[in-house]
Design an enzyme around this catalytic site. Structure first.
Site, PDB file in Angstrom:
ATOM      1  CG  HIS A 149     -44.008 -15.638 -25.714  1.00  0.00           C
ATOM      2  ND1 HIS A 149     -42.957 -16.114 -26.460  1.00  0.00           N
ATOM      3  CD2 HIS A 149     -44.300 -16.603 -24.802  1.00  0.00           C
ATOM      4  CE1 HIS A 149     -42.624 -17.315 -26.018  1.00  0.00           C
ATOM      5  NE2 HIS A 149     -43.423 -17.630 -25.024  1.00  0.00           N
ATOM      6  CB  SER A 151     -42.835 -20.962 -25.674  1.00  0.00           C
ATOM      7  OG  SER A 151     -42.195 -20.059 -24.838  1.00  0.00           O
ATOM      8  CD1 TRP A 159     -38.310 -14.811 -22.157  1.00  0.00           C
ATOM      9  CD2 TRP A 159     -36.757 -13.442 -21.307  1.00  0.00           C
ATOM     10  NE1 TRP A 159     -37.691 -15.467 -21.119  1.00  0.00           N
ATOM     11  CE2 TRP A 159     -36.734 -14.652 -20.574  1.00  0.00           C
ATOM     12  CE3 TRP A 159     -35.864 -12.439 -20.952  1.00  0.00           C
ATOM     13  CZ2 TRP A 159     -35.863 -14.882 -19.509  1.00  0.00           C
ATOM     14  CZ3 TRP A 159     -34.989 -12.664 -19.889  1.00  0.00           C
ATOM     15  CH2 TRP A 159     -34.992 -13.875 -19.182  1.00  0.00           C
TER      16      TRP A 159
HETATM   17  C1  GCU Z   1     -39.836 -18.771 -20.134  1.00  0.00           C
HETATM   18  C2  GCU Z   1     -38.465 -19.157 -20.637  1.00  0.00           C
HETATM   19  C3  GCU Z   1     -38.436 -19.249 -22.151  1.00  0.00           C
HETATM   20  C4  GCU Z   1     -39.532 -20.168 -22.634  1.00  0.00           C
HETATM   21  C5  GCU Z   1     -40.859 -19.737 -22.064  1.00  0.00           C
HETATM   22  C6  GCU Z   1     -42.003 -20.700 -22.342  1.00  0.00           C
HETATM   23  O1  GCU Z   1     -40.146 -17.467 -20.534  1.00  0.00           O
HETATM   24  O2  GCU Z   1     -37.560 -18.211 -20.161  1.00  0.00           O
HETATM   25  O3  GCU Z   1     -37.191 -19.759 -22.588  1.00  0.00           O
HETATM   26  O4  GCU Z   1     -39.571 -20.202 -24.027  1.00  0.00           O
HETATM   27  O5  GCU Z   1     -40.766 -19.666 -20.655  1.00  0.00           O
HETATM   28  O6  GCU Z   1     -41.804 -21.832 -22.691  1.00  0.00           O
HETATM   29  O7  GCU Z   1     -43.135 -20.312 -22.126  1.00  0.00           O
END
Ligand code: GCU
Length: 430
Positions: free
Chosen positions: A408, A267, A358
């Site tokens: 995710h 992420s 997302w």
């Molecule tokens: C949010 C953000 C993402 C990121 C994520 C994370 O969802 O919008 O861009 O990757 O957090 O790091 O958990």
């Protein structure tokens, strides 16, 4: 009463309007609504010169792309600090039921007492010859969160509150031990002969917008009474810089084969591992797990998270210049396939998850594929898949890609693929 009614309703109208203004702008999830776009060619220099040989890539185009990403997206990468030093590792050579050596090392970023520092945790397998190849990754909730091992120091730095993970008043508690073990299959990694090194990302830079004062940012003060320079380092640069400092240490550890270290992140930390791999060529393999916007996903595909969302929710992650591209993705002089291409010819792995819309899984695949011409120019097989592979069917060349089922997250499936990838490349080139 009659007089009050209009006042109340205009107040509620105002509140509604305010709520609408404050709401995050909508995200598109309809493939058919993505406007056509053209990606900048990674193999054409800014002045139009085509890149036809590895030397032109190496001496002209690669530095050019690195400079674009440094000045327009993440911010410039600060040099290693002059006061960098390591405390003597604290070692338990009988950890995890005698299967591993556990080391904990404090990496100090300056020689100022109380200056910023980072605690690196290492597990090294005992039943293989050393030095061992290693995975290095930052974690979200402290080293103690990756395994219930009671010997891991409990992190005492600022941490985002999380009831489920036992984080209260922005501090971890004993209840936080092992809460993220599901994302760090330590025994599985050790059983395949790899060492694991990890540190808490908040040690390097606490993940909130404090005006760039805390963590490593304290080492890079902005000029007083002046706006932050457009290329001032954001948090992603700070975290990537921290990964390089972990590498500085790993190069000194006789139990670690520092020529075979894979940097892995999930992420926001997947965005970070890509940037670390781009800026520091000591990372032999670079792995992005569900990194999405600002990571592996193409900005020009208006699907899922966009620059307008990310710079609003996380203004501190990027450099000031990046905000100029909100809703102007077509004007970016780069896209994220060029970030991936900076890793070339070293192996890079991009992983998506089916339900992680997302992060735009297709945009992550297309970026990996658009980096392929650079890999091929440099004499590697690039990414074998021509179309997005089916769920749970990895495509593995020098670029690897998979989309697994589920959300995710980081799962054993992901780790198994990363270890397969490392085995494949490192066995071929010991
Ligand atoms: C949010 C953000 C993402 C990121 C994520 C994370 O969802 O919008 O861009 O990757 O957090 O790091 O958990």
């Amino acid at each position: 009463m009659r007089l009050q009614a209009p006042a109340v309703s205009s107040l509620s109208l105002w509140l509604l309007a305010a709520a609408v203004t404050a709401a995050p702008p909508a995200a598109n999830y309809d493939e058919s609504k993505i406007a056509p776009y053209t990606l900048p060619d990674p193999l054409v220099c800014s002045d139009g010169t085509p890149v036809r040989d590895p030397a032109t890539w190496r001496t002209r185009r690669r530095p050019e792309i690195l400079a674009l990403l440094s000045t327009q997206e993440y911010g410039r990468m600060p040099a290693p600090p002059p006061g960098l030093h390591f405390e003597a590792p604290r070692v338990d050579s009988n950890a995890l039921g005698g299967t591993a050596t556990r080391k904990q090392v404090r990496i100090l970023f300056s020689d100022r007492p109380g200056g910023p520092s980072m605690d690196l945790l290492l597990y090294i397998p005992k039943d293989r010859p050393r030095p061992a190849p290693a995975f290095l990754g930052l974690n979200f909730y402290g080293n103690h969160s990756i395994h219930p091992d009671p010997g891991i120091d409990l992190n005492t730095n600022w941490m985002r509150d999380n009831k489920e993970f036992g984080v209260a008043n922005n501090r971890a508690t004993e209840a936080s031990r092992g809460v993220r073990a599901n994302r760090w299959p330590v025994e599985r990694i050790l059983a395949r002969g790899f060492a694991l090194a990890t540190a808490y990302y908040g040690d390097i830079d606490p993940d909130f917008d404090d005006g760039f004062k805390n963590g490593a940012h304290a080492l890079w003060p902005a000029p007083p009474d002046a706006p932050r320079p457009p290329d001032a380092p954001g948090a992603i640069t700070a975290w990537a810089w921290g990964l390089s400092r972990a590498m500085d240490y790993l190069q000194t550890d006789p139990d670690i084969d520092a020529r075979h270290v894979a940097v892995m992140g999930h992420s926001r930390l997947g965005k970070t591992s890509l940037w670390a791999g781009a800026t520091d060529e000591r990372f032999a393999i670079v792995i992005s797990n569900n990194s999405g916007c600002g990571g592996a996903a193409l900005h020009r595909r208006d699907f899922g998270e966009q620059i307008r969302h990310i710079t609003r929710a996380f203004p501190h992650w990027f450099c000031p210049a990046f905000s100029a591209y909100v809703d102007r993705e077509a004007e970016l002089p780069f896209d994220q396939h060029m970030l991936i291409a900076l890793v070339a010819p070293r192996p890079v792995y991009i992983a998506s998850a089916e339900e992680d819309r997302w992060a735009d899984p297709r945009g992550e695949f297309l970026a990996a594929k658009a980096a392929d011409p650079v890999y091929r120019l440099l004499g590697t097989p690039g990414l074998p898949a021509t179309d997005m592979p089916p769920i749970n069917s990895p495509s593995s060349g020098t670029i690897g890609y998979h989309i697994r089922d589920g959300k995710h997250d980081v799962t054993d499936y992901d780790w198994d693929r990363y270890m397969d990838f490392a085995d494949k490349h490192w066995r071929a080139q010991p």
